[in-house]
Write an enzyme that holds these catalytic residues in place. Structure first.
Site, PDB file in Angstrom:
ATOM      1  N   ASP A   1     104.608  26.485  66.489  1.00 36.38           N
ATOM      2  CA  ASP A   1     103.694  25.519  67.097  1.00 36.38           C
ATOM      3  C   ASP A   1     104.359  24.173  67.296  1.00 36.38           C
ATOM      4  OD1 ASP A   1     103.671  25.364  64.224  1.00 36.38           O
ATOM      5  OD2 ASP A   1     101.932  24.020  64.341  1.00 36.38           O
TER       6      ASP A   1
ATOM      7  N   GLU B   1     102.152  25.139  61.480  1.00 37.08           N
ATOM      8  CA  GLU B   1     102.867  24.279  60.536  1.00 37.08           C
ATOM      9  C   GLU B   1     102.449  22.831  60.718  1.00 37.08           C
ATOM     10  OE1 GLU B   1     106.028  21.528  59.147  1.00 37.08           O
ATOM     11  OE2 GLU B   1     105.307  21.833  61.194  1.00 37.08           O
TER      12      GLU B   1
END
Length: 381
Positions: free
Chosen positions: A71, A133
């Site tokens: 991400d 994350e």
């Protein structure tokens, strides 16, 4: 460069799905006969990926984990000189969202997949790619649990966050907490009839500031950090509805980042006790009040011993030895807490992460390519 372009083209901003990118990785692995395990979130719109390239003798346990998150942070409100999801090279730098944090590391691995699959490995290489994350290391919790449940027992893990290819063996824990103060509303001319939630939040803010001062003055200290002690700050407060109304509601968010010598669980309980003390004080004015204390996110710290094998390995592969510990949190602490010796070592500069016109120097990508090639030479034959 083609792999970086491909991965960046997937808009994996944390609020959106990462499945198109994960599906692409799965297809690439399947084409090489490598199975993948997907560990999905509850909604099913995101997934971690775990894949093992076994040793030549079929061994799947032990070996090295190469880990990264898929991400990226949003580009909302940022002014970019070029399309953030279309990589562009200018003056020896590659610009796009995720170039530094941290798709370049994953892309280098993807570019080397054929070579990894063809190598006669004397120990396995595990790929561990996570989601979310950037919003609290949410996906890595289940990803690390899957590694443990599978009994893979890696001897080391390399998390490819941007360190300018320095070998980083430590960072602070990151803990995000919300405290909600529920008081009693009243007209501001009748102060005795209300319980001011903002005042209660202000008192808690003074507690946080006092504890921050204590950490700063009394330690404990770890000089490997730029700020060598545990820090804590109140960073967001919302409360009140009108200037002539005693506020019944106020919500406060704060964080603390602890060095290894401070147990984050104990620090949380110190804060919780202060919240309860303030709640008791509020109840002396009115019993219909409460304070809600919630830990929203916890990213464990990393404190891999200097003599751990993975530290020497990363340096042998071309990582730059460094005594410094990172100022930011990563998923590495989760691997470390699971008993997997871990370092952070990856291409790019953390100073470019999350910024408009995020970039990575092309020489950093080349250094990462050499790092992975050296890994193959080390564990292959």
């Amino acid at each position: 460069m083609a792999e970086i372009t491909k991965l960046i083209g997937f808009d994996t901003t944390s609020r959106d799905s990462n499945l198109p990118l994960i599906d692409y990785v799965v297809e690439r692995l399947e084409a090489l006969g490598i199975d993948s395990t997907l560990v999905r979130n509850n909604e099913g719109n995101k997934a971690n990926l775990l894949a093992t390239i076994p040793a030549a003798d079929g061994t799947r346990t032990g070996g090295i984990v190469l880990s990264g998150h898929t991400d990226v942070v949003p580009v909302d409100g940022q002014v970019w000189s070029s399309d953030p999801f279309t990589p562009e090279i200018r003056d020896g730098k590659l610009y796009a969202r995720g170039t530094s944090d941290m798709k370049s590391f994953i892309a280098v691995i993807m570019a080397k997949l054929e070579a990894i699959a063809a190598a006669k490995l004397n120990e396995p290489i595990h790929l561990a790619f996570s989601y979310d994350e950037e919003v609290g290391c949410l996906g890595a919790v289940d990803l690390v649990a899957a590694i443990t449940a599978a009994g893979l027992a890696p001897r080391g893990c390399i998390v490819g966050e941007p360190t300018s290819m320095r070998v980083v063996r430590g960072h602070k824990s990151v803990n995000v907490i919300r405290v909600e103060f529920h008081g009693v509303a009243a007209h501001s001319s009748l102060t005795t009839q209300g319980v001011n939630a903002i005042s209660a939040a202000a008192e808690f803010t003074r507690v946080v500031d006092s504890m921050a001062q204590g950490f700063r003055q009394d330690g404990p200290f770890d000089e490997a950090f730029i700020v060598p002690y545990t820090t804590t700050t109140v960073n967001k407060i919302d409360g009140g509805i009108a200037v002539n109304t005693i506020p019944a509601e106020c919500t406060l968010h704060f964080e603390f980042r602890s060095i290894a010598a401070d147990d984050p669980t104990e620090v949380i309980e110190r804060f919780r006790a202060e919240a309860l003390r303030i709640e008791e004080s509020m109840r002396e004015q009115n019993k219909d009040v409460r304070v809600d204390f919630a830990v929203l996110a916890q990213t464990p710290g990393l404190d891999t011993p200097e003599d751990a094998g993975v530290v020497a390995l990363a340096a042998e592969l071309g990582g730059i030895p460094s005594p410094d510990k990172a100022t930011y949190g990563t998923e590495a602490g989760m691997f470390f807490n699971a008993g997997i010796p871990t370092v952070v070592c990856g291409p790019g500069d953390i100073a470019q992460a999350h910024a408009p016109d995020e970039f990575i120097e092309l020489e950093q990508i080349a250094a990462c390519e050499a790092f992975i090639e050296n890994l193959l030479a080390k564990v292959g034959s």
